[in-house]
Each structure stands twice: as structure tokens, then as C-alpha cells.
Write an enzyme that holds these catalytic residues in place. Sequence first.
Site, PDB file in Angstrom:
ATOM      1  N   CYS A  30       0.822  -1.223   0.199  1.00 27.09           N
ATOM      2  CA  CYS A  30      -0.160  -0.010   0.081  1.00 27.09           C
ATOM      3  C   CYS A  30       0.723   1.093  -0.126  1.00 27.09           C
ATOM      4  O   CYS A  30       0.256   2.650  -0.297  1.00 27.09           O
ATOM      5  CB  CYS A  30      -0.889  -0.149   1.196  1.00 27.09           C
ATOM      6  SG  CYS A  30      -2.106  -1.342   1.215  1.00 27.09           S
ATOM      7  N   HIS A  32      -3.299   7.434   2.247  1.00 24.92           N
ATOM      8  CA  HIS A  32      -3.806   5.818   1.868  1.00 24.92           C
ATOM      9  C   HIS A  32      -5.142   5.626   2.547  1.00 24.92           C
ATOM     10  O   HIS A  32      -5.258   5.726   3.847  1.00 24.92           O
ATOM     11  CB  HIS A  32      -2.562   4.762   2.244  1.00 24.92           C
ATOM     12  CG  HIS A  32      -3.120   3.607   1.962  1.00 24.92           C
ATOM     13  ND1 HIS A  32      -3.675   3.120   0.923  1.00 24.92           N
ATOM     14  CD2 HIS A  32      -3.231   2.568   3.039  1.00 24.92           C
ATOM     15  CE1 HIS A  32      -3.905   1.937   1.066  1.00 24.92           C
ATOM     16  NE2 HIS A  32      -3.662   1.393   2.452  1.00 24.92           N
ATOM     17  N   ASN A  84     -10.103  -0.358   0.340  1.00 21.59           N
ATOM     18  CA  ASN A  84      -8.622  -0.173   0.281  1.00 21.59           C
ATOM     19  C   ASN A  84      -7.964  -0.783  -0.941  1.00 21.59           C
ATOM     20  O   ASN A  84      -7.862  -2.060  -1.148  1.00 21.59           O
ATOM     21  CB  ASN A  84      -8.014  -1.012   1.500  1.00 21.59           C
ATOM     22  CG  ASN A  84      -6.506  -0.907   1.632  1.00 21.59           C
ATOM     23  OD1 ASN A  84      -5.649  -0.616   0.431  1.00 21.59           O
ATOM     24  ND2 ASN A  84      -5.773  -1.065   2.495  1.00 21.59           N
TER      25      ASN A  84
HETATM   26  N1  COA Z   1     -18.030  -7.820  10.730  1.00 27.48           N
HETATM   27  C1  COA Z   1     -18.394  -8.284  12.167  1.00 27.48           C
HETATM   28  N2  COA Z   1     -17.491  -8.643  12.824  1.00 27.48           N
HETATM   29  C2  COA Z   1     -16.310  -8.661  12.626  1.00 27.48           C
HETATM   30  C3  COA Z   1     -15.741  -8.188  11.408  1.00 27.48           C
HETATM   31  C4  COA Z   1     -16.915  -8.114  10.376  1.00 27.48           C
HETATM   32  N3  COA Z   1     -16.526  -7.779   9.150  1.00 27.48           N
HETATM   33  N4  COA Z   1     -14.319  -8.491  11.344  1.00 27.48           N
HETATM   34  C5  COA Z   1     -13.744  -8.754  12.535  1.00 27.48           C
HETATM   35  N5  COA Z   1     -15.092  -8.564  13.526  1.00 27.48           N
HETATM   36  C6  COA Z   1     -15.156  -8.991  14.741  1.00 27.48           C
HETATM   37  C7  COA Z   1     -13.995  -9.770  15.282  1.00 27.48           C
HETATM   38  O1  COA Z   1     -14.249 -11.148  14.900  1.00 27.48           O
HETATM   39  C8  COA Z   1     -13.945  -9.557  16.862  1.00 27.48           C
HETATM   40  O2  COA Z   1     -14.921 -10.127  17.452  1.00 27.48           O
HETATM   41  P1  COA Z   1     -14.770 -10.839  18.695  1.00 27.48           P
HETATM   42  O3  COA Z   1     -14.544  -9.619  19.682  1.00 27.48           O
HETATM   43  O4  COA Z   1     -16.035 -11.753  18.951  1.00 27.48           O
HETATM   44  O5  COA Z   1     -13.586 -11.920  18.610  1.00 27.48           O
HETATM   45  C9  COA Z   1     -14.417  -8.021  16.744  1.00 27.48           C
HETATM   46  O6  COA Z   1     -15.219  -7.837  15.529  1.00 27.48           O
HETATM   47  C10 COA Z   1     -13.486  -7.091  16.795  1.00 27.48           C
HETATM   48  O7  COA Z   1     -12.267  -7.262  16.071  1.00 27.48           O
HETATM   49  P2  COA Z   1     -11.165  -6.439  15.887  1.00 27.48           P
HETATM   50  O8  COA Z   1     -10.156  -7.087  14.840  1.00 27.48           O
HETATM   51  O9  COA Z   1     -10.756  -5.895  17.242  1.00 27.48           O
HETATM   52  O10 COA Z   1     -11.658  -5.320  15.121  1.00 27.48           O
HETATM   53  P3  COA Z   1     -11.291  -4.049  14.703  1.00 27.48           P
HETATM   54  O11 COA Z   1     -11.889  -2.736  15.408  1.00 27.48           O
HETATM   55  O12 COA Z   1      -9.842  -4.029  14.808  1.00 27.48           O
HETATM   56  O13 COA Z   1     -11.566  -3.837  12.982  1.00 27.48           O
HETATM   57  C11 COA Z   1     -10.214  -4.293  11.020  1.00 27.48           C
HETATM   58  C12 COA Z   1     -10.968  -4.710  12.239  1.00 27.48           C
HETATM   59  C13 COA Z   1      -9.310  -4.989  10.348  1.00 27.48           C
HETATM   60  C14 COA Z   1     -11.471  -3.380  10.366  1.00 27.48           C
HETATM   61  C15 COA Z   1      -9.216  -3.007  11.801  1.00 27.48           C
HETATM   62  O14 COA Z   1      -8.719  -3.510  12.621  1.00 27.48           O
HETATM   63  C16 COA Z   1      -8.306  -2.601  10.527  1.00 27.48           C
HETATM   64  O15 COA Z   1      -8.774  -1.798   9.769  1.00 27.48           O
HETATM   65  N6  COA Z   1      -6.783  -2.752  10.667  1.00 27.48           N
HETATM   66  C17 COA Z   1      -6.131  -2.171   9.906  1.00 27.48           C
HETATM   67  C18 COA Z   1      -6.014  -3.002   8.658  1.00 27.48           C
HETATM   68  C19 COA Z   1      -5.510  -2.387   7.559  1.00 27.48           C
HETATM   69  O16 COA Z   1      -5.301  -1.143   7.280  1.00 27.48           O
HETATM   70  N7  COA Z   1      -4.710  -3.287   6.628  1.00 27.48           N
HETATM   71  C20 COA Z   1      -4.265  -2.956   5.318  1.00 27.48           C
HETATM   72  C21 COA Z   1      -3.062  -2.206   5.588  1.00 27.48           C
HETATM   73  S1  COA Z   1      -2.485  -1.293   3.994  1.00 27.48           S
END
Ligand code: COA
Length: 323
Positions: free
Chosen positions: A112, A250, A280
Site C-alpha cells: 500500500c 492511503h 482499500n
Molecule cells: N463483521 C463483523 N464483525 C467482525 C468483522 C466483520 N467484518 N471483522 C471482525 N469482526 C469481529 C472480530 O471477529 C472481533 O470479534 P470478537 O471480539 O468476538 O473476537 C471483533 O469484530 C473485533 O475485532 P477487531 O479485529 O479488534 O476489530 P477492529 O475494530 O480492529 O476492526 C479492522 C478490524 C480489520 C477493520 C481494523 O483492525 C483495521 O482496519 N485494521 C487495519 C488493517 C489495514 O489497514 N490493513 C491494510 C493495511 S494497508
Amino acid sequence: MQSRIIGTGACVPDDVLTNEAIERLVDTSDEWIVSRTGIRERRRTGGTEASSDLAYKAARYALRDAGVKAGEVDLVLVATTTPDMLLPSTACIVQDRLGLKNVPAFDLSAACTGFIYGLSTADAFIRSGAYGTILLIGVDTLTKFTDYGDRTTCVIFGDGAGAVVVKAIREKRGVIGSMLYADGDKWDYIYVPAGGSRIPSYAADKTTWYLRMKGHDTFKVAVRGLEQAIIGLLERYRVPIEDIDIVIPHQANVRIIEALTRKLGYPPEKVFVNIQKYGNTSAASIPIALDEAVRQGRIKSGDTVLLTAFGSGLTWGASLIKW
Ligand code: COA
């Protein structure tokens, strides 16, 4: 010599994948996706449509916008981690489709952060006098490597391409400079196990051919990294943050963008966001956003523009431009 972006272009596939459509694939909801990421829909390539198809169209738009004929380009740079195939480079495929002969072309892999790494590379080539007109494309088709049974990753990614024409000029404007960073210690935060030399594609299976991501850990490192890159860049070039007219980050997660904006104490209305439409798009996210910002009149001649990105590697960085 300074390097200046004289044209921009973008291309996304026609197929729109909405949150409602994802609700039918995995246990998630439009409300969860919008509140946790800011994404409402993303675009997806289909069948054999590949990165070079999007890259070629974005390149044509950028060349037309710049008023530059393909034959005037003397270097083709493609930032991508989803090439058409392992070899040759996607840049060579684009070079051929543009009808360019005997012009160097290569891919650059920084996920990215690819567009920032690419712009810094193009800028260095121009400052050295090696090349005068560079076509820089950021393209990715990560939906091809996304498991639509995994709710933690499938809501995030979309496909797209953005391109710019970077030209050597003898004026005090254009790219002021860039700062690049990498931390290979965190290579396993976002990766696709198979398809390379460790697990060749013939040895891959459903457990290895899709993208894996430590979303929560990536989130925290991303905010810190982006802040570090921006502060480092502004200090190096002695530009106060108040002088920045627009930030084009980004587009990974709107909450990352908001957290960064809060930390910097920067006005949110001066930060460009279009993640709701595309998700993304990895290396394409900044050049697509840049193209839209220019077309919407959000960037005017003389503006100071800040680009910043982070991604797999982990890699991150920022670039400063006097438009
Ligand atoms: N729908 C519903 N629930 C979801 C889900 C979805 N699509 N994806 C994850 N969850 C759940 C998880 O299973 C977790 O459940 P649990 O508490 O029962 O275990 C809960 O939501 C929280 O998960 P978590 O990973 O802590 O959520 P988050 O707030 O961190 O959001 C992302 C997840 C992936 C959206 C976030 O972490 C993110 O954007 N991270 C950066 C990733 C990124 O930018 N990657 C590319 C880099 S270039």
C-alpha cells in the site's frame, strides 16, 4: 531539476461489491463495516481481468490529462504487489500495450506504500538527470487474493489503478521530497503465503493462497508510522503543518485517518477521503484519490500537498508536493 506531476488518471473495475452483498457472504453487517472502516462499497475485477488492464487505462487517462504522447515517456514504473503474473513485470506488459519501444520498465513492490516509494524513485531519477518523463502507476487487484469466507479481511479490499505523469522541470515547484520507512520484523502482519518461491502456486491450497492480516496490530502501527513519516518530512523540509493545504492519505480505514488527524491536530476537512467508494485499493489508493481531488478542484496550482501511506512489509512513508 525538480519533478512535477503534470497529469493524473484513474481506473476502477465496473463491478461494484456493496456491503449488502458482503452481508450475504459472511457474518457481518453494513453497520459494522461502515462504523469500523468507513467503507460502503468496493470494486472488483472479474474473470481474467488483471492489474495491467486497469493500469493501462489509468495510464492512458493520465497521459491525456498531461498532454503527453505515450512515445514521450522514457521510463515506466508500476507499483504493485498483485502483478499479472510472477514474471515478466506488469510494467513491461503496460509498456507493450502503450506501444513503447526500448524504454525501461519495472515493477516496484511496497504494497500500500507503493505509490510513495514509486514517487520517491521517480523523483530521484529525475533529479539525477537520468529520465525526463516518467509514467508512474499504482495498481492492485487484491480481491483476487481475498478469502470471501473471512469476514476480517474481505470487507477491506477493492481493486483499482491510478497513474501520474512525472516530468522534469526547471521551476521551484513539484515534488519537494519524500521519507520512506520499512520494518521487515513485522512482515507477517499482512501477507499472502503462497505464489512465491517458498510455497509455489502448484503447492498452494485454500489455507495459503489468500491474504492474511493482523488487523488490530496493523491499525496501531499504522497510526504511529503515519505520524512519524509526516512529522519527519515536515521537519526535514522545514514546512509547518499549517502550510499544508490538503492531506491525501492511503485509504485503509477511516478510523486510522481520523486518529492520525486528531494526533496531528490537523483540520479534518482538509483531509481527502474516498474510502467509502473503493475500500482499500492498496498501491492505487493514493493516485486514485489524487486524481479525484484534482478533478474536484480540491487541489489548485501552488497548493502544498501531503501524501502519506503505510502497508505490508511493513512499509510506510510520506511525500510533499508544491502543486
Ligand atoms: N463483521 C463483523 N464483525 C467482525 C468483522 C466483520 N467484518 N471483522 C471482525 N469482526 C469481529 C472480530 O471477529 C472481533 O470479534 P470478537 O471480539 O468476538 O473476537 C471483533 O469484530 C473485533 O475485532 P477487531 O479485529 O479488534 O476489530 P477492529 O475494530 O480492529 O476492526 C479492522 C478490524 C480489520 C477493520 C481494523 O483492525 C483495521 O482496519 N485494521 C487495519 C488493517 C489495514 O489497514 N490493513 C491494510 C493495511 S494497508
